[in-house]
Structures are given as C-alpha cells and as structure tokens.
Design a protein around this motif. Structure first.
Motif, short mmCIF file in Angstrom:
data_model
loop_
_atom_site.label_atom_id
_atom_site.label_comp_id
_atom_site.label_asym_id
_atom_site.label_seq_id
_atom_site.Cartn_x
_atom_site.Cartn_y
_atom_site.Cartn_z
N CYS A 31 -2.51 -4.82 -12.30
CA CYS A 31 -1.93 -5.97 -11.60
C CYS A 31 -0.40 -5.89 -11.55
O CYS A 31 0.24 -6.76 -10.98
CB CYS A 31 -2.33 -7.26 -12.31
SG CYS A 31 -4.11 -7.50 -12.42
N GLU A 32 0.14 -4.84 -12.13
CA GLU A 32 1.60 -4.72 -12.26
C GLU A 32 2.24 -3.82 -11.21
O GLU A 32 3.43 -3.93 -10.95
CB GLU A 32 1.96 -4.20 -13.65
CG GLU A 32 1.30 -4.96 -14.80
CD GLU A 32 1.77 -6.41 -14.91
OE1 GLU A 32 2.92 -6.70 -14.54
OE2 GLU A 32 0.98 -7.24 -15.37
N LYS A 33 1.51 -2.88 -10.66
CA LYS A 33 2.09 -1.91 -9.72
C LYS A 33 1.29 -1.87 -8.43
O LYS A 33 0.24 -1.23 -8.41
CB LYS A 33 2.13 -0.52 -10.35
CG LYS A 33 3.07 -0.43 -11.52
CD LYS A 33 3.05 0.94 -12.12
CE LYS A 33 3.85 0.97 -13.40
NZ LYS A 33 3.71 2.19 -14.12
N PRO A 34 1.71 -2.49 -7.38
CA PRO A 34 2.82 -3.45 -7.36
C PRO A 34 2.39 -4.77 -8.00
O PRO A 34 1.20 -5.06 -8.09
CB PRO A 34 3.10 -3.65 -5.87
CG PRO A 34 1.76 -3.42 -5.22
CD PRO A 34 1.08 -2.37 -6.08
N VAL A 35 3.36 -5.55 -8.43
CA VAL A 35 3.06 -6.82 -9.07
C VAL A 35 2.33 -7.72 -8.07
O VAL A 35 2.77 -7.91 -6.95
CB VAL A 35 4.35 -7.51 -9.58
CG1 VAL A 35 4.03 -8.89 -10.13
CG2 VAL A 35 5.03 -6.67 -10.63
N CYS A 36 1.20 -8.21 -8.51
CA CYS A 36 0.38 -9.07 -7.65
C CYS A 36 0.99 -10.48 -7.63
O CYS A 36 1.27 -11.05 -8.70
CB CYS A 36 -1.05 -9.12 -8.19
SG CYS A 36 -2.15 -10.16 -7.22
#
Length: 145
Positions: free
Chosen positions: A92-97
C-alpha cells in the motif's frame, strides 16, 4: 498468495535431501539436473539454507550437502518465512494509496496470509515426503534407495 520460485526450489532441495540414503551427500549439480534449476541460482539457495541451519554444506573431496537435522524437525512454514523475501500480500506504500488511512483491506489480507502460514506450520518436510522410496525412484529411475 504465490510463493517465489526461490522458495519453491528451497523446498524441493529439502525434499530431495530427505529421500536420499541417510549418509549420502549430494552436490548442487545433482539437484540442478534433477529439477532443471540453473546451477548458479541453486548455489544461492543452498547457501541460504545452510546459513539458516537447514542443511550442512561441505566443500572439497567427499563434500556435498545433506540435511542438518531430521526432516520431521523442519517446519514448512518456517522455511517459507526464512526464504520468502516478502510475505506482504499487497504493498500500500508504493505508490502510497490515497485511501490507506481508512482502508481495511490490508488487515483482511494479512489475516488471510496468517491463516495460510498457520496451515503450513502444521507440516514438516517429513510430512510432505511420506513416500520417500517412491520419490527416490522418481528422481533416480532404475535405482533403489
């Protein structure tokens, strides 16, 4: 959830070693040929399995690899945790959701992953090689264990 080939091959190495005669050491090349795994890739796997204490590696004449303990002591879930580079189901971090602060999906997927691993924790390498003579024959046609 799908395991990496690295972990798949790690489990195959342990299973292969389980069905070998007790005092027999095998080489990386032996396993590479049996499973059609690139030797250089297998060297990395064997090295890590040795570092984690699953196998014993010996160099030189009379060397080879063997299990470091009884296959009944090697937990499948532990091997997967040790060999998988990342057990996150989603990132969920790359990209930040943008909905990350309110989303509950990651928790649900983590629960599912934990259930998956809990099932694997109930089994050992011995459990998944319950027909060692048959497995040996499949890997060594025409030879007896």
């Amino acid at each position: 959830m799908q395991l990496t080939r690295y972990t798949d091959f790690s489990l195959r190495v342990l299973m292969y070693l389980t069905v070998q005669p007790r005092e027999q050491r095998v080489t990386v090349s032996d396993i590479s040929e049996q499973f059609a795994i690139p030797r250089n890739h297998l060297v990395k796997i064997v090295h890590q399995l040795g570092q984690k204490g699953y196998i014993i590696t010996r160099r030189g004449k009379g060397g080879g690899i063997s299990l470091a303990c009884d296959p009944g002591e090697i937990n499948v879930g532990s091997v997967i945790r040790d060999m998988e580079p990342n057990l996150n189901v989603i990132d969920c971090e790359k990209p930040v959701c943008p909905i990350l602060p309110a989303c509950q999906l990651r928790g649900v997927l983590n629960d599912a992953r934990d259930a998956f691993l809990a099932v694997l924790d109930r089994y050992t390498i011995a459990d998944v090689t319950q027909a060692p003579d048959y497995l040996y024959e499949l890997l060594h046609p025409g030879k007896s264990a």
